[in-house]
Design an enzyme around this catalytic site. Structure first.
Site, PDB file in Angstrom:
ATOM      1  N   SER A 120      54.629 -27.681  50.128  1.00  0.00           N
ATOM      2  CA  SER A 120      53.643 -26.895  49.369  1.00  0.00           C
ATOM      3  C   SER A 120      54.239 -25.524  49.090  1.00  0.00           C
ATOM      4  O   SER A 120      55.103 -25.048  49.839  1.00  0.00           O
ATOM      5  CB  SER A 120      52.362 -26.713  50.188  1.00  0.00           C
ATOM      6  OG  SER A 120      51.553 -25.681  49.616  1.00  0.00           O
ATOM      7  N   TYR A 152      48.670 -24.727  58.520  1.00  0.00           N
ATOM      8  CA  TYR A 152      49.088 -25.580  57.394  1.00  0.00           C
ATOM      9  C   TYR A 152      50.373 -25.035  56.786  1.00  0.00           C
ATOM     10  O   TYR A 152      51.340 -25.785  56.565  1.00  0.00           O
ATOM     11  CB  TYR A 152      47.982 -25.577  56.348  1.00  0.00           C
ATOM     12  CG  TYR A 152      48.310 -26.280  55.060  1.00  0.00           C
ATOM     13  CD1 TYR A 152      48.838 -25.587  53.967  1.00  0.00           C
ATOM     14  CD2 TYR A 152      48.064 -27.634  54.919  1.00  0.00           C
ATOM     15  CE1 TYR A 152      49.128 -26.227  52.777  1.00  0.00           C
ATOM     16  CE2 TYR A 152      48.349 -28.283  53.726  1.00  0.00           C
ATOM     17  CZ  TYR A 152      48.874 -27.568  52.659  1.00  0.00           C
ATOM     18  OH  TYR A 152      49.170 -28.216  51.480  1.00  0.00           O
TER      19      TYR A 152
END
Ligand SMILES: NC(=O)C1=CN([C@@H]2O[C@H](COP(=O)(O)OP(=O)(O)OC[C@H]3O[C@@H](n4cnc5c(N)ncnc54)[C@H](O)[C@@H]3O)[C@@H](O)[C@H]2O)C=CC1
Ligand SMILES: C[C@H](O)[C@@H]1OC(=O)[C@H](O)[C@@H]1O
Length: 257
Positions: free
Chosen positions: A147, A160
């Site tokens: 990401s 995350y």
């Protein structure tokens, strides 16, 4: 006359995709099937797997499905080993991932464990297993779905982000260790795409405006645009690329100010 156009097909190749029945994983699974791959789909939900299997088989794709939670990666590896038999694994996509968005001071140990185990630990041990199979054929493609959150700071949770940054570094280090076996390890770093993971965020008009303001292409990505990168990294077109993270982000990660 010589040709320079690489093939973008996956005929005769076997691809394993985790988190295969929703969002980005589903888009990748369908695009690989369209490119001619045999696919092994991993997801937690039998009904979703059955539906996608039926849809893909109607298009002539060879589909096998495995129900499982990637946090129990040992169990899933056993099941992959059962279905793959002595066939090769040509492409393995570590896509399954989740997020619990909270400020750092509110993160609980349970949340830490779930995010770390789902997004990072499973991806490493799946890669370790896939590499054993790929070494036998001296060829393979491992693709990790990271990401932009692993590259720049976002407001969407530190744990995350840590897992996504870890996938970027794991990609580099595994590509170094396994390059001599012909195994290419690359990552994709998406910015926002419309999936169930981001659905609630993208219903907030101001949040979407904030995203667009930070994105040179002034829009959220389309899943087809992400699948295209996944197909590229799975095919011979990318055979001299390894250790890289391709940010599919509308230019967001280069936007300083
Ligand atoms: N949608 C986006 O904007 C972005 C997504 N990503 C990453 O892309 C990947 C896919 O995300 P999306 O498609 O957006 O999410 P999604 O929630 O729509 O799909 C994720 C898939 O992974 C599966 N999954 C989650 N935890 C699992 C577990 N423990 N065991 C087995 N399967 C599990 C879900 O069931 C689902 O099928 C994730 O790794 C996510 O971090 C990265 C950047 C942006
Ligand atoms: C771009 C990020 O990865 C995105 O941010 C979120 O909150 C979601 O968890 C997505 O993964």
């Amino acid at each position: 006359m010589e040709t320079y156009l690489p093939s973008f097909h996956l005929e005769g190749k076997t691809a394993v995709i985790t988190g295969a029945t929703k969002g980005i994983g589903r888009a990748i699974s369908i695009s690989y099937a369209e490119a001619g791959a045999n696919v092994i789909l991993i997801s937690r939900t039998k009904s979703d797997l059955d539906q996608l299997k039926t849809d893909l088989e109607m298009r002539g794709t060879n589909v096998q499905t495995i129900i499982g939670d990637v946090q129990q990666y040992k169990e899933i590896i056993k099941r992959v080993d059962d279905v793959i038999g002595d066939r090769s694994i040509d492409v393995w996509v570590n896509n399954a991932g989740m997020n619990i968005r909270s400020e750092a001071e509110k993160v609980t140990e349970e949340e830490w464990d779930q995010i770390i185990n789902t997004n990072m630990k499973s991806a490493f041990f799946f890669s370790q297993y896939a590499a054993k199979k790929m070494k036998e054929q001296e060829y393979g493609k491992i693709i990790n779905i990271s990401s932009v959150a692993g590259h720049v700071a976002l407001r969407t949770g530190v744990v995350y982000a840590m897992t996504k940054a870890a996938l970027i570094q794991m990609t580099k280090t595994l590509s170094l260790e396994w390059g001599k076996y012909g195994i290419r390890v690359n990552a994709i770093g998406p910015w926002y795409f419309p999936t169930s993971l981001t659905e609630k965020l993208l219903q907030n008009e101001q949040y979407v405006q904030d995203i667009v303001d930070r994105t040179p292409l002034k829009r959220i990505g389309e899943l087809k645009e992400l699948a295209g990168t996944a197909v590229f990294l799975a095919t011979e077109a990318s055979d001299y690329i390894t250790g890289q993270t391709i940010f599919v982000d509308g230019g967001m990660t280069i936007y300083g100010f």
